[in-house]
Design an enzyme around this catalytic site. Structure first.
Site, PDB file in Angstrom:
ATOM      1  CG  HIS A 140      39.483  -5.264   8.834  1.00 51.33           C
ATOM      2  ND1 HIS A 140      39.143  -4.007   8.562  1.00 51.33           N
ATOM      3  CD2 HIS A 140      38.569  -5.667   9.811  1.00 51.33           C
ATOM      4  CE1 HIS A 140      38.694  -3.581   9.127  1.00 51.33           C
ATOM      5  NE2 HIS A 140      38.101  -4.461   9.813  1.00 51.33           N
ATOM      6  CE1 TYR A 159      46.547   2.963   3.099  1.00 55.34           C
ATOM      7  CE2 TYR A 159      44.423   1.231   2.906  1.00 55.34           C
ATOM      8  CZ  TYR A 159      45.014   1.690   3.622  1.00 55.34           C
ATOM      9  OH  TYR A 159      46.337   1.469   4.381  1.00 55.34           O
ATOM     10  N   PRO A 162      53.672   5.135   6.996  1.00 58.41           N
ATOM     11  CG  PRO A 162      52.163   6.581   7.939  1.00 58.41           C
ATOM     12  CD  PRO A 162      53.348   6.488   7.451  1.00 58.41           C
ATOM     13  CE  LYS A 191      53.866  -4.761   3.926  1.00 56.06           C
ATOM     14  NZ  LYS A 191      52.057  -4.983   4.321  1.00 56.06           N
ATOM     15  CE1 TYR A 210      46.606  -2.589   3.416  1.00 55.01           C
ATOM     16  CE2 TYR A 210      45.845  -4.110   5.054  1.00 55.01           C
ATOM     17  CZ  TYR A 210      46.468  -2.343   4.229  1.00 55.01           C
ATOM     18  OH  TYR A 210      45.431  -1.731   5.725  1.00 55.01           O
TER      19      TYR A 210
END
Length: 390
Positions: free
Chosen positions: A72, A201, A294, A298, A383
């Site tokens: 991704h 998100y 979550p 991580k 990220y």
């Protein structure tokens, strides 16, 4: 029984540590209270950082991730009426990989089968002894009821937040920091192809939502719900209706495709860090030392980073260097706190707050992250994964 390192816990952190130690010629015994079937079936994280993939390369598993996983380039951030893609490769030159923790655990188990690693599953009454001395030991009862003591040079506590290792460190006067959030995640697995190519998100007045996936035919989705929510309060139809609303059905013609729900659960949200991450010859890694919500993906990645720092230190200790491992806790905690902050930042930016003023700040922050290259790069850098050693 004698060995060089006893690893308590056969989750991904413990199995990866044992793998890295075995590659360095260190003799290891791994102890696990659950069955192998249970450990390999646990549904957990599915996003691997760039740095995690590098560690798995070293363990001989990177090719499997590239073959069976999905790369991704980034994620989508959205709020009502708007959806924006952040391209991590364009921003910081690193991608992430979608590959479930269950598969990481299973592949590590197969590697240990081939190597002949000593792993005892379904043990009970695990106790740690003499961790302040040079010959710590661990006692346990095996599946046949036989009580056994294993002496070692060091013990690695990879046994999660409820295992026996963390209290031994805490008893020596360590510090603990914790934050409990007043909301949880209701998570589902569904036998339906994902309705998105990369994770979404979503901030929404009804609460946060996340569209993730496990494969080309299995979707993983989450809803923000109040802490203490009972799963029976949410029917399948109610879940899909809420997901469709919060994920923005109708944005540029996008629609969420529902399907059969095969698993659903409620996950409490909390942050927890204990320090130091060692006591004498006992070293903590993964959830035994820290928990993160979550939202920032991580948890597994932080455990892998711990193990990547701990393995060479324990190998040196086993080779006779008494000073090896002294800096492990300090080095690991620098990354732990960076990832803890990022997880908190993502969580507080995206989850609905009852305060109208805070909600406007959240929207302003989302607008900044998606319109500023500097803001987007900061999110992408964290990220996609920081260097193992900060």
């Amino acid at each position: 029984m004698r060995t060089q390192v006893v690893v308590v816990g056969a989750g991904p952190a413990g199995l990866l540590l044992a793998r890295l130690l075995g590659q360095r010629g260190v003799d290891v015994v791994v102890l696990e209270t659950r069955s192998r079937e249970y450990v390999e079936a646990r549904i957990r994280a599915g996003i691997l950082e760039h740095s995690t993939l590098e560690v798995l390369d070293g363990a001989g598993l990177g090719d499997v991730v590239r073959r069976d996983g999905a790369e991704h380039r980034g994620v989508y951030l959205q709020w009502p009426g708007e959806r924006h893609h952040l391209d991590f490769v364009d921003l910081v030159g690193r991608s992430v990989w979608l590959y479930g923790q269950t598969e990481v655990t299973r592949q590590l188990g197969l590697a240990h089968d081939a190597a002949g690693t000593q792993i005892a599953y379904e043990v009970a009454d695990v106790e740690l002894h003499d961790v302040d001395g040079e010959r710590p030991s661990v006692t346990y009862t095996d599946r046949d009821g036989v009580r056994t003591r294993v002496e070692a040079v060091a013990v690695a506590g990879c046994d999660g937040s409820f295992g026996p290792s963390r209290p031994v460190v805490a008893d020596a006067g360590g510090e603990t920091w914790e934050r409990t959030y007043d909301y949880s995640w209701l998570g589902i697995l569904a036998d339906v192809a994902p309705s998105t190519d990369e994770l979404i998100y979503a901030w929404h007045d009804d609460g946060f939502a996340l569209h993730s996936m496990r494969s080309a035919s299995v979707s993983r989705l989450y809803l923000q719900v109040p802490a203490g929510t009972e799963i029976g309060q949410w029917s399948d139809d109610r879940i899909w209706d809420a997901l469709s609303t919060r994920l923005g059905a109708g944005i540029d013609g996008w629609q969420l495709t529902p399907g059969p729900i095969t698993e659903k659960s409620v996950l409490p949200m909390r942050s927890h860090v204990c320090a130091p991450m060692r006591r004498g010859r006992l070293f903590l890694a993964g959830d035994a030392a820290h928990i993160v919500p979550p939202t920032g993906a991580k948890g597994l990645n932080l455990a892998v980073a711990d193990v990547a720092l701990l393995a060479p230190a324990l190998a040196d200790l086993a080779a006779g260097d008494p000073a090896a491992g002294e800096r492990y806790s300090e080095r690991a905690l620098r990354r732990v706190w960076r990832c803890t902050h990022f997880s908190w930042w993502m969580t507080t930016m995206l989850h609905r707050d009852d305060d109208p003023f805070t909600r406007q700040l959240q929207l302003s922050q989302l607008q900044w992250v998606t319109s500023s290259r500097a803001g987007a790069a900061g999110l992408a850098e964290n990220y996609a994964g920081l260097p193992i050693s900060l």
